[in-house]
Write an enzyme that holds these catalytic residues in place. Structure first.
Site, PDB file in Angstrom:
ATOM      1  N   LYS A  23     -17.610-106.977  56.987  1.00 40.58           N
ATOM      2  CA  LYS A  23     -18.080-106.758  58.359  1.00 40.58           C
ATOM      3  C   LYS A  23     -19.420-106.035  58.286  1.00 40.58           C
ATOM      4  CE  LYS A  23     -16.875-104.924  62.893  1.00 40.58           C
ATOM      5  NZ  LYS A  23     -18.289-104.672  63.213  1.00 40.58           N
ATOM      6  N   ARG A  43     -25.232-111.442  71.561  1.00 39.51           N
ATOM      7  CA  ARG A  43     -23.976-111.628  72.290  1.00 39.51           C
ATOM      8  C   ARG A  43     -24.146-111.371  73.783  1.00 39.51           C
ATOM      9  NH1 ARG A  43     -19.794-106.923  70.531  1.00 39.51           N
ATOM     10  NH2 ARG A  43     -18.717-107.650  72.398  1.00 39.51           N
TER      11      ARG A  43
END
Length: 613
Positions: A23, A43
């Site tokens: 991650k 996003r």
């Protein structure tokens, strides 16, 4: 288009038929490349290319390779990559806030960001949302291979589009994430589909939390935040605030306790004296505040005085929790402001680069129990009081330590083992794992002789197509390494080569070099110790510190740094980590080189020459 999002989990996400990825901490970004051009969208729908123009510029250089696969859509994380397993959150935040076009272009050139790609959503115009994750992942790696891009993440690779590898074994990846201080892991079901805008339970994020012992200093009435701090030299240092992680009854009880014990109150806060100790988990310290803090548990066993900044700093670096660091403020060097805590944090930071060279090797350390202010001693035998996690191996009547993990390295650091010396082979191999030339001039003032010898050896290596690495000794010399494949060569084989090099140096400049073993007969010449490379002998490990007045570090170098301007005293603890962060690790490809080192033809030539001689 809104990205698919993982769900946070506090339980180990180890499940059958799942895969695991690093991650990375940056900006989630969707890359689309079609007839309208290239788009990189966050996003939240923001166009990222004006802020990160290096990504588009890089892609356009490879337009011909990408063309057969367009239209294309990739899912990834835009990052400032610090190492293979960690992105620097702070650095990309700074980049993201730049307003000046000139400064943006300067940073794009000087410190480019990378798009870490973990999914492919469209390939050659075909939408892949409905394909299972494992199939999309296979298509993604095939894409990278077909456009001839590397598939290993590397912060020092000029490739700004990088592939995020999927691991089958959680523990294998987790060990690396912890060692390199990464943010965490994303676990994904092999059969998961890509679902736009959904926070899915088929993708789970498991974070590499740090833990801090702290105390409450105030309560914010408007939003329910508990402000926390630690002691730094008897003064309270605020480190942030925490809201999440409490059970409702814990939060209510805490509020009541604060109200009953307040020392003062204003319109915004209720203040208390340090008394209530907590353990809070968080990701990292960012702008002197904890990132993503979560209450973990009350620490009724602690006094506020035990919640210190030094303890906080150790936790910040993910040191083993059950390993006590004794006397962290002990000074170690007379002319350098280095305390024991600084040294242990150095070991923690350098561990990913140093541990591979210590692994499975019989370790000899030089300990300085009083720092540079007292006597040092060699230690080969593992002491009786060593913890159970310390691995050992008996050889020739000595129970050697093997430093195979971070915990052992930190424990040795707490014992004030400053120098780490290792043999030329591991315990699981026969024969040498490398050839090392130790170029040790007669004095600091004669360091130029080590440089001269190194450059002459490099000329020979280049002519023979051999791959050599070079480092400072941390004292007054240089050391050249030739990695070798395991279990192939003997010390007799390597002696042929080391003696050949020694003779070559003397033939080139007999006034500078000698193989005379008697010190009194060497004069001011550099002694070429080709006999030293043999079984049972040792050499200081890469990135080990040295017990000298300049706090030297045995520092890997790039060959272009080896010239008349090289100063050995400038390679010390303070700048060893700075070098890696800014320039990378010159020994990064060391172990991969073992399999491609063309030593056999050279050895055969030397053997034939010896027969003829």
């Amino acid at each position: 288009m809104k990205p698919m999002l993982p769900s946070l989990t506090f339980e180990l996400p180890v499940r059958p038929d799942w895969q695991y990825e690093v991650k990375y901490d940056g900006f989630r970004a969707m890359l689309t490349w079609n007839r309208n051009g290239i788009e990189l969208i966050s996003r939240n729908g923001k166009d990222l290319l004006p802020q990160f123009p290096e990504i588009k510029e890089f892609l356009l250089r490879y337009e011909a390779q990408f063309k057969p696969f367009l239209p294309l859509q990739l899912d990834g994380e835009l990052t400032y990559l610090e190492n293979t397993y960690k992105a620097n959150f702070s650095a990309i935040q700074v980049r993201g806030r730049l307003k000046s076009e000139k400064k943006i272009l300067e940073q794009a050139q000087r410190s480019p960001c990378r798009l870490m790609v973990f999914d492919v959503l469209m390939l050659n115009g075909k939408v892949l949302f409905a394909e299972p994750f494992h199939k999309r992942k296979n298509l993604l790696i095939e894409l990278f291979q077909r456009i001839e891009f590397d598939v290993e993440s590397d912060p020092y690779n000029n490739q700004l589009l990088q592939y995020v590898k999927a691991y089958d074994d959680f523990n294998d990846l987790w060990e690396k994430v912890v060692l390199y201080d990464g943010e965490g892991i994303i676990a994904k079901s092999n059969n998961s589909l890509w679902e736009e805008g959904k926070r899915s339970l088929q993708w789970l994020k498991y974070k590499n939390w740090k833990y801090v012992s702290c105390f409450i200093i105030s309560y914010e009435k408007a939003n329910g935040y508990f402000y926390i701090g630690v002691y730094q030299e008897q003064k309270i240092l605020p480190i942030g605030q925490v809201l999440f992680g409490f059970k409702p009854e814990e939060k209510d009880a805490l509020k009541q306790t604060i109200k009953q014990n307040m020392v003062r109150e204003d319109d915004q806060f209720i203040y208390v004296e340090p008394a209530i100790c907590l353990e809070v988990k968080y990701l990292e310290l960012y702008e002197n505040q904890l990132r993503e803090p979560h209450f973990d548990r009350f620490r009724f066993d602690l006094e506020p005085a035990e919640c210190t900044y030094a303890r906080f700093m150790f936790a910040q670096k993910n040191l083993p929790e059950d390993l006590e660091i004794t006397h962290p403020d002990k000074p170690l060097w007379e002319k350098h402001c280095i305390q024991k805590a600084d040294y242990i944090l150095y070991l923690r930071e350098i561990s990913p680069y140093m541990l591979p060279f210590l692994k499975d090797r019989l370790l000899t350390v030089i300990r300085y129990p009083h720092g540079m202010f007292g006597e040092a001693f060699y230690q080969k035998n593992c002491p009786d009081y060593a913890p159970e996690f310390v691995e050992t191996k008996e050889a020739e009547g000595i129970n050697y330590i093997m430093c195979n993990n971070l915990k052992t390295l930190v424990w040795l650091g707490n014992q004030l083992a400053i120098e780490f010396h290792i043999p030329f082979q591991t315990v699981i191999t026969k024969g040498p794992s490398e050839i090392v030339f130790d170029l040790d001039p007669p004095s600091k003032e004669a360091f130029h002789l080590a440089v001269k010898a190194a450059l002459l050896i490099k000329e020979v290596l280049d002519q023979l197509n051999l791959i050599g690495f070079i480092k400072t000794s941390g004292n007054k010399g240089l050391q050249i390494y030739l990695p070798l494949p395991e279990n192939v060569y003997s010390y007799d084989d390597t002696r042929l080569f080391t003696s050949f090099i020694a003779e070559y140096l003397i033939s080139k400049d007999p006034t500078s070099f000698t193989i005379e073993r008697m010190k009194k007969n060497r004069g001011n010449r550099l002694y070429v110790d080709y006999v030293q490379h043999s079984e049972g002998k040792t050499i200081v490990a890469p990135y080990s510190m040295r017990g000298n007045e300049h706090a030297g570090v045995a520092t890997p170098l790039y060959w272009e740094e080896v010239n008349e301007n090289l100063e050995p005293v400038s390679f010390n603890m303070e700048n060893a980590l700075k070098r890696i962060r800014s320039q990378g690790d010159p020994f990064a490809d060391y172990f991969q080189t073992k399999q491609i080192q063309p030593f056999t033809p050279v050895l055969e030539f030397l053997k034939n020459s010896a027969k003829k001689g």
